[in-house]
Design a protein around this motif. Structure first.
Motif, PDB file in Angstrom:
ATOM      1  N   GLU A  25      -7.070  -5.143 -18.260  1.00 45.44           N
ATOM      2  CA  GLU A  25      -8.325  -4.402 -18.298  1.00 45.44           C
ATOM      3  C   GLU A  25      -8.194  -3.536 -19.631  1.00 45.44           C
ATOM      4  O   GLU A  25      -9.061  -2.895 -20.050  1.00 45.44           O
ATOM      5  CB  GLU A  25      -8.485  -3.161 -17.224  1.00 45.44           C
ATOM      6  CG  GLU A  25      -8.984  -4.077 -15.994  1.00 45.44           C
ATOM      7  CD  GLU A  25      -8.733  -3.257 -14.599  1.00 45.44           C
ATOM      8  OE1 GLU A  25      -7.517  -3.268 -14.186  1.00 45.44           O
ATOM      9  OE2 GLU A  25      -9.573  -2.391 -14.178  1.00 45.44           O
ATOM     10  N   GLY A 223      -7.076  -5.351  -5.668  1.00 48.97           N
ATOM     11  CA  GLY A 223      -8.029  -4.752  -6.461  1.00 48.97           C
ATOM     12  C   GLY A 223      -7.498  -4.840  -7.926  1.00 48.97           C
ATOM     13  O   GLY A 223      -6.477  -5.304  -8.158  1.00 48.97           O
ATOM     14  N   ARG A 224      -8.340  -4.088  -8.506  1.00 52.49           N
ATOM     15  CA  ARG A 224      -8.028  -3.867 -10.031  1.00 52.49           C
ATOM     16  C   ARG A 224      -7.031  -2.734 -10.242  1.00 52.49           C
ATOM     17  O   ARG A 224      -6.828  -1.647  -9.508  1.00 52.49           O
ATOM     18  CB  ARG A 224      -9.224  -3.358 -10.850  1.00 52.49           C
ATOM     19  CG  ARG A 224     -10.224  -4.589 -10.731  1.00 52.49           C
ATOM     20  CD  ARG A 224     -11.484  -4.596 -11.715  1.00 52.49           C
ATOM     21  NE  ARG A 224     -11.842  -3.056 -11.471  1.00 52.49           N
ATOM     22  CZ  ARG A 224     -12.615  -2.571 -12.458  1.00 52.49           C
ATOM     23  NH1 ARG A 224     -13.142  -3.247 -13.204  1.00 52.49           N
ATOM     24  NH2 ARG A 224     -12.904  -1.388 -12.198  1.00 52.49           N
ATOM     25  N   THR A 226      -6.743  -0.653 -12.602  1.00 51.87           N
ATOM     26  CA  THR A 226      -6.990   0.812 -12.985  1.00 51.87           C
ATOM     27  C   THR A 226      -7.722   1.359 -11.769  1.00 51.87           C
ATOM     28  O   THR A 226      -7.922   2.702 -11.716  1.00 51.87           O
ATOM     29  CB  THR A 226      -8.154   0.584 -13.954  1.00 51.87           C
ATOM     30  OG1 THR A 226      -9.218  -0.248 -13.549  1.00 51.87           O
ATOM     31  CG2 THR A 226      -7.751   0.200 -15.214  1.00 51.87           C
ATOM     32  N   GLU A 227      -7.632   0.753 -10.548  1.00 49.36           N
ATOM     33  CA  GLU A 227      -8.131   1.523  -9.619  1.00 49.36           C
ATOM     34  C   GLU A 227      -7.087   1.802  -8.628  1.00 49.36           C
ATOM     35  O   GLU A 227      -6.730   2.897  -7.868  1.00 49.36           O
ATOM     36  CB  GLU A 227      -9.359   0.610  -8.647  1.00 49.36           C
ATOM     37  CG  GLU A 227     -10.629   0.779  -9.393  1.00 49.36           C
ATOM     38  CD  GLU A 227     -11.585  -0.282  -8.963  1.00 49.36           C
ATOM     39  OE1 GLU A 227     -12.604  -0.685  -9.400  1.00 49.36           O
ATOM     40  OE2 GLU A 227     -11.061  -0.833  -7.943  1.00 49.36           O
ATOM     41  N   LEU A 228      -6.235   0.656  -8.293  1.00 51.07           N
ATOM     42  CA  LEU A 228      -5.143   0.605  -7.295  1.00 51.07           C
ATOM     43  C   LEU A 228      -3.872   1.666  -7.780  1.00 51.07           C
ATOM     44  O   LEU A 228      -3.377   2.365  -7.020  1.00 51.07           O
ATOM     45  CB  LEU A 228      -4.647  -0.642  -7.068  1.00 51.07           C
ATOM     46  CG  LEU A 228      -5.725  -1.699  -6.103  1.00 51.07           C
ATOM     47  CD1 LEU A 228      -4.916  -2.832  -6.247  1.00 51.07           C
ATOM     48  CD2 LEU A 228      -6.140  -1.098  -5.095  1.00 51.07           C
ATOM     49  N   ALA A 231      -4.829   5.320  -7.499  1.00 50.90           N
ATOM     50  CA  ALA A 231      -4.797   5.565  -6.009  1.00 50.90           C
ATOM     51  C   ALA A 231      -3.431   5.757  -5.441  1.00 50.90           C
ATOM     52  O   ALA A 231      -3.212   6.639  -4.681  1.00 50.90           O
ATOM     53  CB  ALA A 231      -5.697   4.799  -5.327  1.00 50.90           C
TER      54      ALA A 231
END
Ligand code: APR
Length: 238
Positions: A25, A223-224, A226-228, A231
Motif C-alpha cells: 500500500e 484484510g489490508r 494498513t487496517e489489520l 487494529a
C-alpha cells in the motif's frame, strides 16, 4: 466458534515477520501479485548468483531501478503501527522482514532484522564488507573500504542463505506471539517460521488472502495491512 486465544503474559515476547504485502500500500510492487516479471525477465532469472555471473550489468540495472524507486514511496500506517508497538511493548520484540526496502527503517523500527538484505546497502566481492550504498551501482563500482573490490547488491538471492537465522530461530523458540504480515508463504525458510515456535506460542497471520501456510497458524485475519496492523497493535496495547 473457536475459543478466544489465551491472554498474553505481561512480558510476552513478540516476533513479527513481514513480507512484501506490508509495503504494497506504499506502492512497492510485491513479488507474486501481477506477472512477476521485470523487463520481460522472470525475477528468479535476475535475483540469483548465476544471473549476476552471467550478466552483472542486467542485475545492477534491476537493483538500481528498485533502489531509485525507494525515493518515490513512504512508510504506511502498518509500518508506523509496528513502530508504536515496539516502543510501547514491555517484553522482548523482534521485527524480521523479508523486504529489502527501507520502509521499516524510515518508519523508525529499531529491533529490525532484514533477513533478505537491503537495497540501500552494497557488499564488496573482495573484502566482503557491507556498506551503505544509496546511489546506482555498476561493474565499475569499487569498495570504499578496500578500494579494489567490485561491488554487488547486499541482497540475499535465490539459493543463498538468508541473514540472521541464528537470532531469528532463538527468538522464535522463546516467543509468546508470532505474527506474520503480508507474506505469501512461498519462500523458505521464512515460510517455515510458524512451525519453529514453541508449544505455548500464539500464532497469527495477517494477509489480504490466506497464505500458502495459513493453515499452520492458530488464527488468520484477512484484510489490508494498513487496517489489520493498527487494529492488532491497538488490541495488544489495550
Ligand atoms: N495487505 C496485506 N497483505 C497483502 C497486501 C496488503 N495490502 N497486498 C498483498 N498482500 C499479500 C499477498 O496476499 C501475498 O500473500 O502479500 C503477500 C505478498 O507475497 P509475495 O509477493 O510472495 O511476497 P513475499 O511473501 O514477501 O515474498 C517472500 O520471496 O521473491 C522472494 O526474496 C523475495 O522476500 C521475498 C520472498
Amino acid at each position: 466458534m473457536s475459543r478466544p486465544p489465551p491472554p498474553l503474559p505481561r512480558e510476552a515476547r513478540l516476533v513479527i515477520l513481514t513480507g512484501a504485502g506490508i509495503s504494497a500500500e506504499s506502492g512497492v510492487r510485491t513479488f507474486r501479485d501481477g506477472d512477476g516479471l521485470w523487463e520481460r525477465h522472470r525475477l528468479e532469472d535476475v535475483a540469483t548468483p548465476e544471473a549476476f555471473r552471467r550478466d552483472p550489468d542486467l542485475v545492477h540495472r534491476f537493483y538500481n531501478e528498485r533502489r531509485r524507486g525507494l525515493a518515490t514511496v513512504e512508510p504506511n500506517a502498518a509500518h508506523r503501527a509496528l513502530v508504536q508497538l515496539e516502543a510501547a511493548w514491555p517484553g522482548e520484540f523482534l521485527l524480521v522482514t523479508q523486504n529489502v526496502d527501507d520502509l521499516h527503517d524510515r518508519a523508525g523500527s529499531r529491533q529490525l532484522l532484514h533477513m533478505h538484505g537491503e537495497l540501500l546497502k552494497g557488499r564488496c566481492l573482495g573484502c566482503r564488507t557491507v556498506v551503505d550504498w544509496p546511489g546506482d551501482m555498476d561493474c565499475d563500482s569499487r569498495c570504499p573500504v578496500c578500494a579494489t573490490g567490485a561491488m554487488r547488491p547486499h541482497i540475499v538471492w535465490f539459493h543463498e542463505l538468508p541473514l540472521g537465522l541464528d537470532p531469528i530461530y532463538e527468538a522464535l523458540e522463546r516467543c509468546d506471539l508470532f505474527v506474520a504480515i503480508g507474506t505469501s508463504g512461498h519462500v523458505h525458510p521464512a515460510a517455515g517460521f510458524v512451525e519453529a515456535v514453541g508449544p505455548r506460542c500464539r500464532t497469527l497471520e495477517l494477509n489480504l488472502e490466506p497464505s500458502r501456510v495459513a493453515s499452520a497458524f492458530q488464527e488468520a485475519r484477512s484484510g489490508r495491512a494498513t487496517e489489520l496492523v493498527p487494529a492488532l497493535v491497538a488490541e495488544l496495547l489495550g
